[in-house]
Design a protein around this motif. Structure first.
Motif, PDB file in Angstrom:
ATOM      1  N   GLY A  67      -5.821   2.892   0.231  1.00 14.21           N
ATOM      2  CA  GLY A  67      -4.711   3.403  -0.593  1.00 14.21           C
ATOM      3  C   GLY A  67      -4.465   2.524  -1.813  1.00 14.21           C
ATOM      4  O   GLY A  67      -4.889   1.377  -1.869  1.00 14.21           O
ATOM      5  N   CYS A  92      -0.277   3.278   3.555  1.00 16.49           N
ATOM      6  CA  CYS A  92       0.020   2.826   4.928  1.00 16.49           C
ATOM      7  C   CYS A  92       1.120   1.775   4.993  1.00 16.49           C
ATOM      8  O   CYS A  92       1.549   1.388   6.085  1.00 16.49           O
ATOM      9  CB  CYS A  92      -1.238   2.312   5.620  1.00 16.49           C
ATOM     10  SG  CYS A  92      -1.763   0.671   5.071  1.00 16.49           S
ATOM     11  N   CYS A 134       0.856  -1.185   0.000  1.00 16.67           N
ATOM     12  CA  CYS A 134       0.000   0.000   0.000  1.00 16.67           C
ATOM     13  C   CYS A 134       0.895   1.238   0.000  1.00 16.67           C
ATOM     14  O   CYS A 134       1.750   1.394   0.874  1.00 16.67           O
ATOM     15  CB  CYS A 134      -0.908   0.004   1.224  1.00 16.67           C
ATOM     16  SG  CYS A 134      -1.830   1.538   1.378  1.00 16.67           S
TER      17      CYS A 134
HETATM   18 ZN    ZN Z   1      -3.125   1.016   3.275  1.00 16.20          ZN
END
Ligand code: ZN
Ligand code: ADP
Length: 207
Positions: free
Chosen positions: A148, A128, A125
């Motif tokens: 994301g 994050c 991601c």
């Molecule tokens: Zn994420």
């Protein structure tokens, strides 16, 4: 307790360190994540580290050592921590021994075929940092945790993967001998499901 997770890229250090961190409430100190965070924030350290990371080379020892020493001095590390991806050279291990007391080192042992499969299908991601694998994503392109966008890391492309494995053999593998001498190493062969492998790790750590 202060632990180190050792092993080649793609063996699952990050996955298992994160599980252990969540279950036992001690921080996971991932130097790879910290460096990528610095790149995202365009810090001086991030700018210096990016070229090395993208080429599958190790970031210079002094940069990483300083980053870890500062991190381990934080209050949340005083009750223990899991080092994930550090040390990666004997120089780093020697420096670490001056500011930390390590209780156990888990050496994740994995077949090259497992490693290559894990790395080539890995998606991360961009927001994050959560990691996924294409074999479990069912075509999803966004992060289940935060929404994301999932990315294929530059250093997870095939040629760079092979180079990272070479770097691992040359620079990081000698640490197995280093920690064997200190009688700290526990080998864990990762070959089954994440749950099963994690159980073996907890057992090896006496948890
Ligand atoms: Zn994420
Ligand atoms: P993986 O989980 O696939 O082993 P990491 O996220 O741990 O990858 O690391 C990614 C890259 O970050 C490494 O290839 C290297 O360039 C850099 N890096 C991370 N930790 C260190 C370290 N301890 N020393 C030098 N470089 C590091």
């Amino acid at each position: 307790m202060n632990f180190i997770f050792l092993g080649p890229p793609g063996a699952g250090k990050g996955t298992h360190a994160k599980l252990l961190s969540q279950k036992h409430g001690i921080p996971q100190i991932s130097t790879g994540d910290m460096l990528r965070e610095n790149i995202k924030r365009a810090t001086d350290l991030g700018k210096q580290a990016q070229v090395y990371i993208d080429q599958g080379e190790l970031v210079p020892d002094d940069l990483v050592i300083q980053m870890v020493e500062e991190r381990l001095a934080q209050p949340d590390c005083q009750k223990g921590y899991i080092l994930d991806g550090f040390p990666r050279t004997v120089t780093q291990a020697e420096a670490l021994s001056k500011f930390a007391r390590i209780d156990k080192v888990i050496d994740l042992v994995a077949d090259t075929s497992v490693i290559l499969g894990n790395l080539s299908g890995r998606r991360v991601c961009g927001n994050c940092g959560a990691t996924y694998h294409t074999r479990r994503l069912n075509g999803a392109t966004t992060c289940a945790a935060c929404g994301g966008k999932l990315i294929h890391r530059v250093d997870d492309q095939p040629e760079t993967i092979l180079h990272r494995l070479e770097v691992y053999h040359k620079k990081t593998e000698p640490l197995i001998e280093y920690y064997k001498k200190a009688d700290l190493i526990m080998d864990v062969v990762v070959e089954s499901t994440i749950d099963h492998d994690f159980m073996l790790i907890e057992k090896a750590l006496g948890l």
